[in-house]
Motif scaffolding. Structure first.
Motif, short mmCIF file in Angstrom:
data_model
loop_
_atom_site.label_atom_id
_atom_site.label_comp_id
_atom_site.label_asym_id
_atom_site.label_seq_id
_atom_site.Cartn_x
_atom_site.Cartn_y
_atom_site.Cartn_z
N LEU A 12 0.81 -1.22 0.00
CA LEU A 12 0.00 0.00 0.00
C LEU A 12 0.84 1.27 0.00
N THR A 56 -2.02 -5.17 -5.54
CA THR A 56 -2.02 -3.85 -4.90
C THR A 56 -0.65 -3.19 -5.01
N SER A 84 -0.90 -5.31 -12.53
CA SER A 84 -1.90 -5.55 -11.50
C SER A 84 -3.07 -6.35 -12.06
N HIS A 137 -10.50 -4.25 -6.26
CA HIS A 137 -9.63 -4.40 -7.43
C HIS A 137 -10.44 -4.31 -8.72
#
Length: 885
Positions: free
Chosen positions: A425, A459, A470, A495
């Protein structure tokens, strides 16, 4: 016999401080309080209760009502309370306080309920809207509170409202009033200054000497505590470097913080100070924890004693937990560090055991670590940090990661997940991959574990601004979501939303948001919900629908600030997008406030889109405020972050915004140099737009190139480039950019001698529909004037130079008289002229009446104000708030 002087003093209201900040949201006419017959202010000392009561009194008088003020104390038995109310009524209504016989009032057989009934009847007979203010209600004897005060509150006539202030919850049987909706409570959280109120107070005291970030920082370290703000202002106001002075407040051994705390501790006994020092290990303390910590049953009583004698402790709402103010805690902890090591170790051990046994593992882990019990500390951390991360407290988990040895993380699977999520993150893709690859490659790992590992890697790719990677990682798992836990389903839904946004499918993204599984650790904001709410608002922002975006983001940001923290990662995401929305809505002041004291954390905690939005909006605001040098610094910093982290989005956005700003100021040579620099760094996937990121960055680059042509008046080149940019903007559903392209097409055609009006009309119509109030002025300075010539269009304000710094307040030579029912209209006129130091003869000439008439009015004023001379009349009128500058 004369009336007891003490009662007259108790019935005299305090002077309202000249520096007091008006608080409209807490006015008696506010939506929350307007229909309340009884209002209780409940908060420790230092939260501005008396000042708020004084504000209510002033406002009530200004509306022509009667205000009765009475300060209560421990000597107020039922009969003395009744007598005090009688004296207060006489003072507040302007009637002479009649001498009372102590025998008749307090003599044998006197009935306080009869006295109160008679008093209530007199209030009803006044026929005027009356406000009764009872200050220091906590000091009333319990019998008086339960017997007389309860009777008074239950029998208020229709023209009477009661406001009372106490330092804690009062044990009053108010169920009936609560059920009827007539009883309101204003507590600690209500009395805290909001950020806007803090900014207003600091602007009054410091003008332009304080930067907005410093004001916001000061608000955060004092937590809006009114007394804390006043003390910190006193501590820093003589400093030549206010920025350093504010930073010094956050340092435990800072001189200014010593001043702050010494101001609060100076009246405490040594025992009380020692007790505070030993419980300063915690942000929150509980009576039972104090007993265990000090091994003394008296500790609970000491805690209660401190609650009533110092504002350092703050009572919880419907809870036995008390909070220690962070500013006080810092200095107290420095004193704790001076205690003998053996005593400190023992206190830490006792605290860890009690906290662990009462379901507070993170706090217990910190105490165990300080006690040297590392094995216990790591086990406790493993049991709670995953949930802490999911709740959105990324900074706290990152702080923990720095304290965890790598071998402990590797042998504890749940800690490994926490570290991997936190690294992902915060944009540390390589480290996140290294941390999680063991899970993804473990043949014995369950499908749920493998899916979560994929979510972490996806992520990390998003945070590193590699949306195609991703998508490749997470896409195989999206169809399997129903087989997993609700938590994982909600993570996968986020997502899915992000991929839809990246592809320009904004409506689909909102559909996914509305139908995503609701996984919530708490009733408030958490990380999963926070990302979903941000993406929901972001979808509207990208479409250019600023009204819908503002509505979606405002409430979510407020909750994130409250539940997770103003400087949390989730709040940062929402704040950057909301600031951009507010800027488009031309709410520049609010946009600056939303961004204040957050920008320094963006690169550490925010997603790439949020980093760009934060820096670009801050640069635009700086330009609008005339600080072009700061705008250049911010955009250079954004470029440097992108260059260091190899994120083309950040570099391209920084240069494109610099091109726009320089072009609008006619800096042609600078624009050509900037475009050459931008063109050289464009990667192949942008030059030939492909993937999820290529089209978006190509749009930014093309608009930058457009402004390079605008600066050199190459309007044919502008039109050619816009023909390429328009389909990209439409494909990505970028509403603002589509309107901007229309505006530039209209301008280019007009400059080439063609008809640009149809495009301008369409752009103006879309701008009005979307709420894009600034887009004309931000696109080109000539557009607002041109658009103003179109029927029915009022242009947004063009870029304005910064407002001049406010000068010293102007002195007024006149005074005003509040329309109090205490005085007749003619008496108010006489009082106003008296305040101008006019003689009776001059007043008579001014009012065109006889001098004897003036003397008669003056006699009435002497009686109503219980004054012996003209000056005394004026002093009493100012004191009561009837006469105001």
């Amino acid at each position: 016999m004369s009336t007891e002087p003490g009662l007259v003093l108790k019935a005299t209201p305090p002077r309202l401080q000249k520096s007091a900040t008006a608080r409209p949201r807490l006015s008696l006419d506010s939506a929350e309080l307007a229909d309340k017959a009884v209002i209780a202010l409940q908060a420790p000392a230092g939260f501005g209760k008396t000042q708020l009561l004084a504000q209510w009194r002033r406002d009530w008088l200004a509306q022509g009502g009667v205000v009765i003020w009475l300060a209560l104390d421990e000597h107020d038995d039922p009969l003395r309370l009744a007598h005090g109310l009688a004296v207060a009524k006489a003072v507040g209504s302007g009637r002479r306080v009649m001498p009372q016989s102590s025998t008749s009032l307090f003599g044998k057989g006197a009935d306080d309920l009869d006295e109160l009934t008679s008093w209530l009847a007199e209030i009803a007979d006044l026929g005027a809207e009356t406000l009764l203010i009872l200050d220091d209600a906590h000091s009333l004897p319990e019998a008086t509170a339960r017997h007389s005060l309860t009777y008074l509150l239950r029998n208020t006539p229709a023209n009477l409202r009661v406001a009372m202030a106490s330092r804690g919850r009062m044990a009053l049987p108010m169920a009936e009033l609560l059920a009827q909706g007539y009883f309101g409570v204003v507590g600690v959280e209500d009395l805290r200054f909001t950020l806007d109120e803090t900014l207003a107070l600091l602007a009054t005291r410091f003008g332009q000497r304080l930067e907005l970030d410093d004001c916001a920082h000061l608000h955060e370290i004092t937590e809006g505590w009114p007394l804390g703000l006043q003390l910190t202002i006193s501590a820093i106001e003589r400093s030549s470097d206010l920025h350093s002075a504010i930073r010094d407040l956050a340092v435990s051994n800072g001189n200014r913080q010593n001043f702050f705390i010494d101001s609060l501790l100076s009246r405490l006994s040594q025992r009380q100070t020692d007790f505070l020092t030993r419980i300063s290990l915690f942000e929150m303390v509980h009576p039972q924890l104090c007993i265990v910590l000090l091994a003394d049953e008296r500790a609970a009583a000491w805690l209660q004693e401190l609650l009533s004698s110092t504002p350092i402790l703050i009572e919880g709402v419907d809870s036995d937990w008390l909070r220690i103010h962070p500013l006080a805690q810092e200095l107290l902890r420095s004193r704790f560090a001076a205690l003998p090591e053996a005593e400190r170790q023992l206190l830490h051990q006792r605290a860890a055991e009690w906290l662990a046994g009462h379901g507070l593992p993170e706090a217990a882990a910190r105490q165990a670590l300080l006690a040297g019990q590392t094995r216990q500390a790591y086990a406790l951390a493993e049991s709670c940090l995953y949930e802490l991360m999911l709740r959105g407290h990324f900074s706290r988990t990152l702080d923990w990661i720095e304290q965890l040895p790598s071998h402990e993380v590797e042998r504890r699977p749940r800690l490994r997940l926490v570290v991997a999520w936190s690294l992902a993150l915060s944009g540390h893709r390589t480290q996140a991959v290294q941390m999680i690859e063991q899970v993804g490659s473990d043949p014995n790992a369950s499908a749920e574990e493998q899916c979560e590992a994929a979510a972490i890697l996806s992520t990390a790719a998003f945070s590193a601004d590699h949306p195609d990677s991703s998508q490749q990682i997470i896409e195989p798992w999206l169809d399997k979501a129903p087989a997993f836990s609700i938590k994982l389903q909600a993570i996968l839904a986020n997502h899915k939303i992000r991929l839809a946004l990246a592809a320009g499918h904004t409506e689909r993204a909102r559909h996914y948001c509305q139908h995503a599984p609701r996984f919530e650790w708490t009733s408030g904001m958490d990380a999963v919900r926070g990302h979903r709410d941000w993406q929901f608002g972001l979808s509207y922002f990208w479409e250019g629908q600023m009204l819908s975006a503002e509505r979606a983001l405002r409430a979510s940001l407020s909750q994130a600030d409250q539940d997770i923290g103003r400087r949390s990662g989730i709040a940062l995401l929402m704040a950057t997008t909301l600031a951009n929305v507010l800027l488009e809505r031309d709410a520049q002041t609010e946009a600056s406030t939303v961004l204040a004291n957050r920008l320094d954390l963006l690169a550490r905690l925010a997603a790439p889109e949020a980093i760009v939005q934060g820096y670009v909006s801050a640069a635009r605001l700086a330009t609008l405020q005339g600080q072009t040098h700061r705008a250049h610094d911010l955009l250079d910093e954004l470029f440097t972050i992108g260059e260091t982290r190899q994120m083309p989005r950040l570099c391209i956005s920084a240069l494109a915004e610099q091109l726009r700003q320089h072009a609008l100021r006619g800096h042609s040579e600078t624009c050509q140099a900037l475009w050459q620099r931008l063109d050289q760094l464009l990667p192949d996937f942008v030059r030939e737009p492909r993937g999820l990121l290529g089209p978006e960055l190509a749009l930014y680059a093309q608009l930058g190139h457009v402004y390079a042509c605008v600066s050199s008046h190459d309007w044919s080149g502008v039109l050619a480039l816009l023909e390429q940019a328009a389909p990209l903007a439409e494909r990505l559903r970028r509403g603002r950019e589509s309107v901007q392209i229309l505006l530039l097409q209209a301008l280019a055609r007009q400059r080439l001698g063609e008809d640009g009006v149809p495009a301008l009309r369409e752009a103006v119509s879309l701008a009005e529909e979307y709420g894009l109030l600034r887009i004309l002025a931000d696109t080109h300075p000539d557009l607002p004037t041109w658009a103003a010539q179109l029927q029915g269009y009022a242009p947004a304000a063009a870029v304005q130079p910064p407002a001049a710094a406010p000068g010293p307040p102007r002195k007024h030579s006149t005074v005003s008289v509040s329309p109090s029912r205490m005085l007749t209209p003619k008496e108010r006129e006489v009082l106003q002229l008296l305040a101008r130091n006019m003689s009776n003869k001059q007043i008579a000439l001014a009012l065109e009446v006889g001098e004897e008439t003036v003397k008669w009015h003056m006699k009435n004023l002497f009686g109503k104000f219980q004054a012996g001379n003209r000056k005394h009349v004026l002093d009493r009128a100012y004191l009561l708030g009837i006469l105001q500058p």
